[in-house]
Scaffold this motif. Sequence first.
Motif, mmCIF file in Angstrom:
data_model
loop_
_atom_site.group_PDB
_atom_site.id
_atom_site.type_symbol
_atom_site.label_atom_id
_atom_site.label_comp_id
_atom_site.label_asym_id
_atom_site.label_seq_id
_atom_site.Cartn_x
_atom_site.Cartn_y
_atom_site.Cartn_z
ATOM 1 N N ARG A 151 0.835 -1.208 0.000
ATOM 2 C CA ARG A 151 0.000 0.000 0.000
ATOM 3 C C ARG A 151 0.867 1.254 0.000
ATOM 4 O O ARG A 151 1.897 1.309 0.664
ATOM 5 N N SER A 152 0.412 2.263 -0.719
ATOM 6 C CA SER A 152 1.095 3.545 -0.713
ATOM 7 C C SER A 152 0.673 4.323 0.529
ATOM 8 O O SER A 152 -0.518 4.538 0.759
ATOM 9 N N LEU A 153 1.651 4.727 1.343
ATOM 10 C CA LEU A 153 1.364 5.381 2.616
ATOM 11 C C LEU A 153 2.280 6.581 2.821
ATOM 12 O O LEU A 153 3.410 6.622 2.320
ATOM 13 N N ARG A 154 1.798 7.517 3.605
ATOM 14 C CA ARG A 154 2.627 8.633 4.038
ATOM 15 C C ARG A 154 3.329 8.219 5.317
ATOM 16 O O ARG A 154 2.704 7.736 6.270
ATOM 17 N N VAL A 155 4.666 8.404 5.351
ATOM 18 C CA VAL A 155 5.473 8.017 6.500
ATOM 19 C C VAL A 155 6.197 9.252 7.028
ATOM 20 O O VAL A 155 6.873 9.957 6.265
ATOM 21 N N PHE A 156 6.047 9.501 8.328
ATOM 22 C CA PHE A 156 6.689 10.628 9.002
ATOM 23 C C PHE A 156 7.764 10.095 9.946
ATOM 24 O O PHE A 156 7.647 9.003 10.493
ATOM 25 N N ASN A 157 8.776 10.922 10.159
ATOM 26 C CA ASN A 157 9.850 10.581 11.085
ATOM 27 C C ASN A 157 10.265 11.857 11.800
ATOM 28 O O ASN A 157 10.533 12.880 11.149
ATOM 29 N N THR A 158 10.319 11.806 13.145
ATOM 30 C CA THR A 158 10.619 13.020 13.895
ATOM 31 C C THR A 158 11.479 12.730 15.102
ATOM 32 O O THR A 158 11.593 11.585 15.559
ATOM 33 N N HIS A 159 12.067 13.787 15.627
ATOM 34 C CA HIS A 159 12.802 13.760 16.890
ATOM 35 C C HIS A 159 12.444 15.047 17.622
ATOM 36 O O HIS A 159 12.808 16.140 17.179
ATOM 37 N N LEU A 160 11.721 14.907 18.740
ATOM 38 C CA LEU A 160 11.277 16.082 19.479
ATOM 39 C C LEU A 160 12.356 16.580 20.448
ATOM 40 O O LEU A 160 13.360 15.912 20.673
ATOM 41 N N ALA A 161 12.110 17.758 21.010
ATOM 42 C CA ALA A 161 13.082 18.414 21.886
ATOM 43 C C ALA A 161 13.445 17.526 23.073
ATOM 44 O O ALA A 161 12.698 16.645 23.490
ATOM 45 N N GLU A 162 14.605 17.792 23.627
ATOM 46 C CA GLU A 162 15.145 16.975 24.696
ATOM 47 C C GLU A 162 14.280 17.018 25.954
ATOM 48 O O GLU A 162 13.376 17.845 26.085
ATOM 49 N N ARG A 163 14.595 16.110 26.865
ATOM 50 C CA ARG A 163 13.852 16.018 28.116
ATOM 51 C C ARG A 163 13.858 17.344 28.875
ATOM 52 O O ARG A 163 14.741 18.167 28.704
ATOM 53 N N ARG A 164 12.832 17.512 29.714
ATOM 54 C CA ARG A 164 12.640 18.719 30.521
ATOM 55 C C ARG A 164 12.386 19.958 29.657
ATOM 56 O O ARG A 164 12.627 21.076 30.089
ATOM 57 N N GLN A 165 11.896 19.757 28.424
ATOM 58 C CA GLN A 165 11.503 20.862 27.555
ATOM 59 C C GLN A 165 10.069 20.621 27.074
ATOM 60 O O GLN A 165 9.773 20.613 25.885
ATOM 61 N N GLU A 166 9.183 20.437 28.039
ATOM 62 C CA GLU A 166 7.804 20.050 27.737
ATOM 63 C C GLU A 166 7.073 21.075 26.890
ATOM 64 O O GLU A 166 6.337 20.719 25.956
ATOM 65 N N THR A 167 7.261 22.348 27.201
ATOM 66 C CA THR A 167 6.556 23.398 26.457
ATOM 67 C C THR A 167 7.001 23.427 24.998
ATOM 68 O O THR A 167 6.184 23.607 24.087
ATOM 69 N N VAL A 168 8.277 23.238 24.782
ATOM 70 C CA VAL A 168 8.789 23.217 23.410
ATOM 71 C C VAL A 168 8.218 22.022 22.656
ATOM 72 O O VAL A 168 7.778 22.145 21.501
ATOM 73 N N ARG A 169 8.192 20.854 23.282
ATOM 74 C CA ARG A 169 7.633 19.668 22.618
ATOM 75 C C ARG A 169 6.153 19.857 22.296
ATOM 76 O O ARG A 169 5.677 19.386 21.261
ATOM 77 N N ALA A 170 5.432 20.546 23.156
ATOM 78 C CA ALA A 170 4.010 20.801 22.888
ATOM 79 C C ALA A 170 3.845 21.633 21.623
ATOM 80 O O ALA A 170 2.954 21.372 20.796
ATOM 81 N N SER A 171 4.703 22.624 21.425
ATOM 82 C CA SER A 171 4.620 23.433 20.202
ATOM 83 C C SER A 171 5.016 22.611 18.983
ATOM 84 O O SER A 171 4.474 22.790 17.887
ATOM 85 N N GLN A 172 5.951 21.695 19.154
ATOM 86 C CA GLN A 172 6.379 20.847 18.040
ATOM 87 C C GLN A 172 5.293 19.857 17.631
ATOM 88 O O GLN A 172 5.048 19.644 16.437
ATOM 89 N N THR A 173 4.636 19.235 18.604
ATOM 90 C CA THR A 173 3.583 18.282 18.258
ATOM 91 C C THR A 173 2.380 18.980 17.631
ATOM 92 O O THR A 173 1.645 18.361 16.848
ATOM 93 N N ALA A 174 2.170 20.255 17.925
ATOM 94 C CA ALA A 174 1.104 21.000 17.251
ATOM 95 C C ALA A 174 1.391 21.097 15.752
ATOM 96 O O ALA A 174 0.500 20.901 14.913
ATOM 97 N N VAL A 175 2.641 21.385 15.399
ATOM 98 C CA VAL A 175 3.037 21.452 13.993
ATOM 99 C C VAL A 175 2.932 20.075 13.348
ATOM 100 O O VAL A 175 2.396 19.915 12.241
ATOM 101 N N LEU A 176 3.437 19.070 14.032
ATOM 102 C CA LEU A 176 3.453 17.713 13.491
ATOM 103 C C LEU A 176 2.044 17.160 13.322
ATOM 104 O O LEU A 176 1.715 16.566 12.282
ATOM 105 N N ALA A 177 1.194 17.340 14.314
ATOM 106 C CA ALA A 177 -0.172 16.810 14.251
ATOM 107 C C ALA A 177 -0.950 17.416 13.094
ATOM 108 O O ALA A 177 -1.743 16.730 12.438
#
Length: 268
Positions: A151-177
């Motif tokens: 099947r033809s599928l869209r595949v994403f690959n990511t690496h979010l911000a390091e530990r203890r950077q919860e606010t930054v990861r939240a902004s990143q997952t907003a873009v990714l989602a």
Amino acid sequence: MIVAGFALVGPSASTDAVPVAPLPSGAVKRVVPDRVMTWNICNPCGESNVDRAAAIAAYAPQVIGLQEACVRDVEKIRDNLEDLYGLAYHVEYGSVLHNWGRCGGMPWSPGGYGQAILSAAPMTDHVVVEYPDGGSEDRGYMAVTTTVGGRSLRVFNTHLAERRQETVRASQTAVLAAAVARHDRAILLGDFNAVPETPELSRIWALAVDVDEQCRPGLAGTCEPTTDWHSKFDYVFLRGILPLGHHVRPTAASDHHLLYADLDLSRG
């Protein structure tokens, strides 16, 4: 000058002259068409790309998402997979940082660092997106369209911000989602640097399920760790696809474990 030259080569010039260890007796002999893998290969860790290739070859997934990947290392891993194990992969890169100290090269021509996707099938519609806020280091995601299980599928690959950077990861997952939500069927691979119940992953859970059915927010059960420090940071998220099973395999080649899953592409 010779000493300086060795310094400029950088950590990506790992010692690949080690003898090739035999694969486990249960290793597959050819690519498994409905199998996907995610692996943070650890950088800079000075590990051999021969060992990295051997770890991947033991399970031979159709698609592999790598994080903390230097372009030169991925080139060697791909070549070793084909030359030593007969496994041919296409590769696309999601470099978000160019740093000779981390990835080798010269100060005026440093190596690329970020994500990479290897696929046994050709890839199209390749995109690389750097997050507006990477945190303590530039971070981003990449995406390709390729074939998994026929099947033809869209595949994403990511690496979010390091530990203890919860606010930054939240902004990143907003873009990714927002990007993942455009597709009815998609696979999202990566190192999210967050355990399942953290608020910053809520946007991803609203769109997709993880292949580890015992490791979801609000559900009792044992969450299988994917790192040497016994945390679940690595995920294979599925949107519109069901898992058949998953496996976590510790390896001496990285501080993250290999995580791979076999998928049911006939149902969603």
